[in-house]
Design an enzyme around this catalytic site. Structure first.
Site, PDB file in Angstrom:
ATOM      1  N   GLU A   1      -1.278  -5.791   8.310  1.00 38.60           N
ATOM      2  CA  GLU A   1      -0.513  -5.148   9.382  1.00 38.60           C
ATOM      3  C   GLU A   1      -1.241  -5.317  10.706  1.00 38.60           C
ATOM      4  OE1 GLU A   1       1.045  -1.302   6.873  1.00 38.60           O
ATOM      5  OE2 GLU A   1       0.293  -0.919   8.863  1.00 38.60           O
TER       6      GLU A   1
ATOM      7  N   GLU B   1       9.108  -4.422  10.460  1.00 38.07           N
ATOM      8  CA  GLU B   1       9.469  -3.093   9.956  1.00 38.07           C
ATOM      9  C   GLU B   1      10.053  -2.234  11.071  1.00 38.07           C
ATOM     10  OE1 GLU B   1       6.760  -1.164   7.290  1.00 38.07           O
ATOM     11  OE2 GLU B   1       7.887   0.712   7.339  1.00 38.07           O
TER      12      GLU B   1
ATOM     13  N   ASP C   1       0.847  -1.201   0.000  1.00 37.96           N
ATOM     14  CA  ASP C   1       0.000   0.000   0.000  1.00 37.96           C
ATOM     15  C   ASP C   1       0.886   1.256   0.000  1.00 37.96           C
ATOM     16  OD1 ASP C   1       0.843  -0.145   2.601  1.00 37.96           O
ATOM     17  OD2 ASP C   1      -1.151  -0.102   3.500  1.00 37.96           O
ATOM     18  N   SER C   2       2.219   1.061   0.022  1.00 41.54           N
ATOM     19  CA  SER C   2       3.132   2.185  -0.222  1.00 41.54           C
ATOM     20  C   SER C   2       2.873   2.746  -1.622  1.00 41.54           C
ATOM     21  CB  SER C   2       4.592   1.730  -0.090  1.00 41.54           C
ATOM     22  OG  SER C   2       4.813   0.538  -0.813  1.00 41.54           O
TER      23      SER C   2
HETATM   24  O1  KIV Z   1       3.491  -1.097   1.739  1.00 40.51           O
HETATM   25  C1  KIV Z   1       4.642  -1.553   1.708  1.00 40.51           C
HETATM   26  O2  KIV Z   1       5.406  -1.307   0.775  1.00 40.51           O
HETATM   27  C2  KIV Z   1       5.075  -2.394   2.815  1.00 40.51           C
HETATM   28  C3  KIV Z   1       6.526  -2.758   2.876  1.00 40.51           C
HETATM   29  C4  KIV Z   1       7.282  -1.584   3.343  1.00 40.51           C
HETATM   30  C5  KIV Z   1       6.780  -3.951   3.699  1.00 40.51           C
HETATM   31  O3  KIV Z   1       4.295  -2.738   3.645  1.00 40.51           O
END
Ligand code: KIV
Length: 284
Positions: A113, A180, A42-43
């Site tokens: 998460e 993380e 979700d980044s």
């Molecule tokens: O959303 C993301 O890219 C992530 C990674 C940083 C593990 O959760």
């Protein structure tokens, strides 16, 4: 790649490679590099859609990106990040949303998460046959509201909680766990205590594998620059130079030249010219 092979990699002591991707083109490149796991994180809400953080990401946006990635890569394990609030309201809704990533988007697994509070949801999704990757330590979907983007596991009690959370999530059926921004000593303890692989981001060298956000390591996104990122290329500068040169070439008439243009067959051109001479009584 599949879940069984991934767990075997931990047993063999072969480090696991993971990267994020959000579109078709980069997915094909990640596959060519033989990366083990592609996470459609979700980044992507930040690096693809320009949000300030990952919290606003929607199912629609994540489905768009996961579909593009699964068209580009077949060999790596494809993991979809479940966006905030897509797995919190009820177990039924969480299963339905996880199912969309596997059934409609060609993903192999989903990532959630959360600490031990989401163990029940992980168990329920896993029972349907969808593998779940857990994610503890810094949890970007909610970090801003709590204590910000800070290193995790720095005190006795927070470290103890992280270790217990990891154990509970493994018991709930998670096949893998992202750590993380966890202190390297605590990542090492967690890694040694679990039989499922740990994948670190900003969590030191003792995890079973590593993941980075693709746009961070290529310097394509520089609004935030985490200290733990190693930059492997500078595509921002490369792209800027390419676009500046392109603009100069077009404005000056250097591009396109004969090597980038194509011709009509000469006999067709003669016929066409003759036609216009007849119609217009003039040459074109
Ligand atoms: O959303 C993301 O890219 C992530 C990674 C940083 C593990 O959760």
């Amino acid at each position: 790649m599949n879940v069984r092979k991934l767990i075997n990699l931990k047993e063999q002591g072969r480090r696991i490679t993971a990267i994020t991707a959000y579109d078709y083109s980069f997915a094909t490149i990640a596959e060519s590099a033989n990366i083990d796991i592609i996470l459609v994180g979700d980044s992507g809400a930040m690096v693809m859609f320009g949000y300030e953080n990952t919290t606003p990401a929607t199912m629609e946006e994540m489905l768009l990106m996961t579909k593009a990635v699964s068209r580009g890569a077949k060999k790596p394990l494809l993991v979809a990040d479940m966006p905030f609030m897509s797995y919190h309201v009820s177990i039924e809704e969480s299963i339905r949303n996880a199912g969309k990533f596997v059934k409609d988007s060609g993903m192999h697994a989903v990532k959630l998460e959360g600490d031990r509070d989401i163990a029940k949801t992980i168990r329920a999704i896993t029972k349907t046959g969808i593998p779940v990757m857990a994610h503890i330590g810094l949890k970007p979907q909610t970090a801003k509201s709590w204590d910000g983007y800070k290193l995790q596991g720095t005190t006795y009690s927070s470290a103890k909680k992280l270790i217990e959370d990891a154990q509970e999530l493994e018991s709930a059926g998670a096949f893998c766990i992202v750590l993380e921004m966890v202190t390297k000593e605590i990542s090492k303890l967690i890694t040694e205590n679990l039989s499922i692989p740990t994948i670190g981001i900003g969590s030191g060298q003792y995890c079973d594998g590593q993941i980075l956000v693709l746009h961070d390591m290529l310097n394509l996104y520089d609004a935030i620059k985490p200290r733990f990122v190693k930059q492997y290329a500078d595509l921002k500068t490369e792209t800027l130079n390419a676009l500046t040169n392109y603009k100069e070439d077009v404005v000056s008439g250097k591009f396109p030249d004969d090597t980038h243009s194509q011709s009509i067959d000469s006999s067709e051109l003669i016929k066409l010219k003759k036609y216009f001479v007849k119609v217009n009584h003039a040459e074109i």
